[in-house]
Design a protein around this motif. Sequence first.
Motif, short mmCIF file in Angstrom:
data_model
loop_
_atom_site.label_atom_id
_atom_site.label_comp_id
_atom_site.label_asym_id
_atom_site.label_seq_id
_atom_site.Cartn_x
_atom_site.Cartn_y
_atom_site.Cartn_z
N ASN A 806 0.67 -1.28 -0.09
CA ASN A 806 0.01 0.10 -0.01
C ASN A 806 0.90 1.22 -0.10
OD1 ASN A 806 -1.70 2.05 2.13
ND2 ASN A 806 -2.68 1.41 0.25
N ASN A 810 1.03 3.74 -3.15
CA ASN A 810 0.76 5.12 -3.04
C ASN A 810 1.95 6.18 -3.56
OD1 ASN A 810 -1.84 4.45 -1.95
ND2 ASN A 810 -1.44 5.24 0.08
N LYS A 813 1.99 5.95 -6.91
CA LYS A 813 0.79 6.74 -7.39
C LYS A 813 0.79 8.07 -7.13
CE LYS A 813 -4.08 5.89 -6.22
NZ LYS A 813 -4.67 4.84 -5.44
N TYR A 814 1.15 8.66 -6.18
CA TYR A 814 0.98 10.28 -6.16
C TYR A 814 2.43 10.73 -6.21
CZ TYR A 814 -3.36 8.77 -4.10
OH TYR A 814 -4.46 8.05 -3.83
N ASP A 837 8.40 9.79 -0.82
CA ASP A 837 8.28 10.19 -2.39
C ASP A 837 8.46 11.80 -2.44
OD1 ASP A 837 5.53 11.50 -2.66
OD2 ASP A 837 5.08 9.74 -1.54
N ILE A 842 0.38 16.27 0.80
CA ILE A 842 -0.90 16.19 1.33
C ILE A 842 -0.84 17.74 2.04
CG2 ILE A 842 -2.42 15.00 2.92
CD1 ILE A 842 -0.48 12.53 2.47
N GLU A 855 -11.05 8.29 4.04
CA GLU A 855 -10.34 9.39 4.03
C GLU A 855 -9.52 9.51 2.61
OE1 GLU A 855 -10.67 12.31 5.14
OE2 GLU A 855 -12.03 12.00 6.65
N ARG A 856 -9.85 10.62 1.86
CA ARG A 856 -8.68 10.86 0.81
C ARG A 856 -8.59 12.29 0.61
NH1 ARG A 856 -10.41 10.16 -3.93
NH2 ARG A 856 -9.27 8.21 -4.91
N ALA A 857 -7.03 12.57 0.41
CA ALA A 857 -6.79 14.03 0.06
C ALA A 857 -6.83 14.48 -1.24
CB ALA A 857 -5.63 14.09 0.79
N VAL A 858 -7.18 13.48 -2.14
CA VAL A 858 -7.32 14.04 -3.68
C VAL A 858 -8.51 13.76 -4.08
CG1 VAL A 858 -4.93 13.74 -4.00
CG2 VAL A 858 -6.29 11.82 -4.12
N GLY A 865 -8.84 5.05 -6.31
CA GLY A 865 -8.43 4.32 -4.67
C GLY A 865 -9.67 4.62 -3.57
N PHE A 866 -9.90 3.62 -2.89
CA PHE A 866 -11.11 3.72 -2.07
C PHE A 866 -10.74 4.74 -0.80
CE2 PHE A 866 -12.54 -0.98 -3.01
CZ PHE A 866 -13.24 -0.35 -3.83
N GLY A 867 -9.56 5.03 -0.80
CA GLY A 867 -9.01 5.59 0.63
C GLY A 867 -9.27 4.97 1.62
N GLY A 869 -6.87 2.24 1.92
CA GLY A 869 -5.50 1.44 2.19
C GLY A 869 -4.64 1.90 3.50
N LEU A 870 -4.74 3.30 3.73
CA LEU A 870 -4.05 3.76 4.92
C LEU A 870 -4.61 3.51 6.10
CD1 LEU A 870 -2.63 7.49 3.85
CD2 LEU A 870 -1.29 5.32 4.19
N SER A 894 5.86 13.25 0.44
CA SER A 894 5.38 12.66 1.67
C SER A 894 6.26 11.73 2.03
CB SER A 894 4.04 12.06 1.41
OG SER A 894 3.31 12.94 0.80
P1 ADP Z 1 -6.33 5.35 -1.82
O1 ADP Z 1 -6.53 3.94 -2.32
O2 ADP Z 1 -7.08 6.42 -2.09
O3 ADP Z 1 -4.89 5.64 -1.96
P2 ADP Z 1 -5.14 5.17 0.63
O4 ADP Z 1 -5.80 5.14 2.06
O5 ADP Z 1 -3.96 4.38 0.41
O6 ADP Z 1 -6.09 5.30 -0.53
O7 ADP Z 1 -4.55 6.56 0.69
C1 ADP Z 1 -5.79 7.69 1.32
C2 ADP Z 1 -5.27 9.11 0.56
O8 ADP Z 1 -3.98 9.67 0.97
C3 ADP Z 1 -5.24 8.96 -0.73
O9 ADP Z 1 -6.30 9.24 -1.52
C4 ADP Z 1 -4.35 10.18 -1.03
O10 ADP Z 1 -5.10 11.44 -1.02
C5 ADP Z 1 -3.50 10.31 0.30
N1 ADP Z 1 -2.27 9.87 -0.13
C6 ADP Z 1 -1.76 8.63 0.29
N2 ADP Z 1 -0.56 8.25 0.12
C7 ADP Z 1 0.12 9.63 -0.59
C8 ADP Z 1 1.23 9.91 -0.99
N3 ADP Z 1 2.27 9.36 -0.82
N4 ADP Z 1 1.22 11.26 -1.41
C9 ADP Z 1 0.13 11.88 -1.54
N5 ADP Z 1 -1.03 11.59 -1.04
C10 ADP Z 1 -1.02 10.37 -0.43
#
Ligand code: ADP
Length: 905
Positions: A806, A810, A813-814, A837, A842, A855-858, A865-867, A869-870, A894
């Motif tokens: 995960n 991420n 991905k980000y 990275d 965030i 929770e998602r920051a984007v 993504g489901f938000g 994973g974290l 991050s």
């Molecule tokens: P998702 O499946 O949406 O990635 P996660 O729980 O893994 O779900 O991540 C939650 C949110 O955290 C993401 O939607 C993203 O906005 C933010 N995020 C996670 N990892 C990073 C990262 N490395 N850089 C920037 N934003 C991140």
Amino acid sequence: MTMAASRHSDARQFGAHAPEVEERLALLAEASRVLADASLEPPAVMERLCALVVPLLGAACTLRLVSDDGQWLRTVASAAATPEARRLFQTLSPPAVRADEGPSHEVLRTGEALWVPDLDPQSLREWLPPQQHGLLKDFPFTRMMVLPLRARGRSLGTLTVWKDPAEAEHTVDAGEQLLLQELADRAALALDVARAYAAEKQARQAAEVAAGRLARLQRVTAELSRVLSAERVADVIVEQGVEAVGAARGVLWVVEGDHARLLRCSGYEDPEAFQKSFGRLSLDGDHPVKDAIREARPIWVESPEAMADRYPELDVIRSQTMRAPSPASTCLPLLAEGRVLGVLLFAFTEPRVFAPDERAFLELLAHHAGQAMARARLLEQEQRARAELAEVNERLAAIIQASPASIILVDSNGTVRMWNPAAERIFGWKPEEVMGKVLPVVPTDKQGEFRRNLEKAGRGESLGGAVMRRQRKDGTPLQVALWTALVQPSGGGPEQVLSMAVDVTERHRSEAAQHFLAEAGGVLAASLEQEQTLERVAHLAVPSYAESCGVFLTDPDGTVRCVASAHEDAGLRSHDGHPAPGLVVVSRVVASNEAELRTGTSTDTPECARRPGATGVCSWLCVPLQVRGQTLGALTFATSRRDYDAQDLSLAQELARRAALAIDNARLYHEARQAIRLREEFLSIASHELKTPISALQLQVQSLMAGLARAPSGLTPERLGRALEVVDRQVKRQTQLIHELLDVSRISAGRLELSPEPLDLSAMVREVVERFEPELERTGTRLELSLAPESLGLWDKLRIDQVLTNLVSNAVKYGRGNPVHVVVTSLEDAVRVEVRDSGIGIGEEHLSRLFHRFERAVSERNYGGFGLGLWISRQIVEAMGGHITVRSELGVGSTFTVELPRPRA
Ligand code: ADP
């Protein structure tokens, strides 16, 4: 009656055998001597006269006197010369003859003598009863002279002189007649005198009897005047009355409602038996006692016959219950002011006729007894009334003493005349400090109202529980509920006003507090918006409870902030500019969870910044805002008007409880709304996310099928391989998404099961990173590893794989294609993995909630993504006893750090 009679004024017609002159004179002299005896009783006079007449002047004589009613002539004396004649006359003389007929009537009417020379035997017959008629044949007397007995011009009776039948033809001569008349007149005179004498003697005796009675009556009444009770009246009247009237027995009953009760009896051989039979008499039925009561008049029973005749039933009872029932009795009602109070019975040993004077005497006695009884009753009533009054007064005094309400009596000018213990308790003045002085409890600004109320009370307009402001001796203001009434002093004098007051200060205060809390409850319930609510709460307390009020909340990092406040114009503030007592006190209260209260002047409360020159009271309160065991902050109140007390403190605590609840509710509401929003977002993302790999899959499958249909030979192994690679990736992606969803439900249900096994984390990182190679290649991302040589521990391999996948996923991905660094560091008792990275980073606002579900920051448009994973990663790491943190800067990159404890070998 026929007879030959002639009036003889002429004495010469009388016979020749008249006594000689000497004899006559001697006779007269003898008559004078005999009749002159002044001591003679009337009967003796009669006898003497007859003795003078017979035999000298006639053979027989009869003396008759006129009855009192003038109707009859009664024979009172007679004489005859021979024993035979005496017997004859005794037998034949009627006891009385009518005075209005015959020769006697004539004599009485004229006052002159009548000579009857030849009496017709027939006329005698008429005078006699038939059985005596036989005797008349031997009756030789046929001539008689009837003479009047004259005295003081009237005839008292007649003297009939019968002449001797042997003296044939003898007539009465003038001298003889004169002599007879003279004798008759003298006798009449003597009789008159004797009568007068007898009358006088009788009158004297009657007077003596009367005087005796009077004396006895006086004794009884004197005794009665001294007695004070009905019982004593009964004792005296029965004891002394019996003696005074010469009775054998006496009884007194008193009337009580519908019956008479025996109070006293005397002279009965068995008083108990008497009491049993006659102790209580109902007023109906036949009984002399009852008659006397019912008819209010004396009842006289003069003989046993009269008793048997009039009260036959009682007669029977009496003869059964008494050995010797009295033959005569009287029942006398005891009357007073027309009412029968009782009845007095006197019983006598002999039958008797109650003469009028005796009746009068008995009635007088009863009258006095009635008066005494009435007096005694009045006295008893008065004594009872006095005793009752004394008792009432005592009770009243006890009530006044024990009354919880103040009871005060004032004059019309407000001077205190009565002051009970409650008045002292409520107002603080002792009786000796206020009695005779103007009521001091009225504050100066209420004096006018007080006077007006006094005047109103004087007019009979009373207060009924009106709430008034008063003051205690120490100046403390009081609220009292007041009742007033006009009273007339029993000893006369000007009217006074009675006031009763109850201290309602506390009640009013608690009512106001209830009202305040209710209002606060309303305000707090009105909105779920926290800021707005808190602002209103602060304003609610000002100015009624405080000059300044502050609402302080604790931030997640523990710092305390003032979020709302209200102040009066010159509200009290602390030196730090916050509502008094300021942040220092608030922080202390939040930390200790203990409310604080300060009273006193500014010197006692240096926390408050006063206006320059301000003196006097400065008091504050600080209470924590607590809910569900958490302290959210604190409320502060400050005032310079009075000292806060325990009641204020509990009111503030109550308000804080409600405010904390409202804040908590607002927060929960906010979170709930957030959660709903996230869930909805998740649902739309999830459907999109799940659909994307399927669409790609579908595309690949369709293009393969189309190619196959078009030219199966055209499907080269390379192309097929590429297509299947895509298919594989999409299936994996789908599988991963589904796993994530399954994990969420598993973790939420508390079913995250770990299977720890010896694991080298650096090797694990290497394995995961290798799996990412196609992806790194595809996105052109460089990945750098810095792996500790020793990173062994006991962990669940699959779950660690999941976390690392995960984080690396991420970062790629980000990471915007920038290099990704994975560093494994071995610590003393843990292993740390950092995934760094230089991607989009965030925003600060998202950081705190990044590890929450959904929770998602984007935006989902840019990044799938489901938000979840974290959130899942955190659950796994924490389940292993480790923790996961993030450092990030928007646009810079991050760093996610996982620390896993290593169980010591
Ligand atoms: P998702 O499946 O949406 O990635 P996660 O729980 O893994 O779900 O991540 C939650 C949110 O955290 C993401 O939607 C993203 O906005 C933010 N995020 C996670 N990892 C990073 C990262 N490395 N850089 C920037 N934003 C991140």
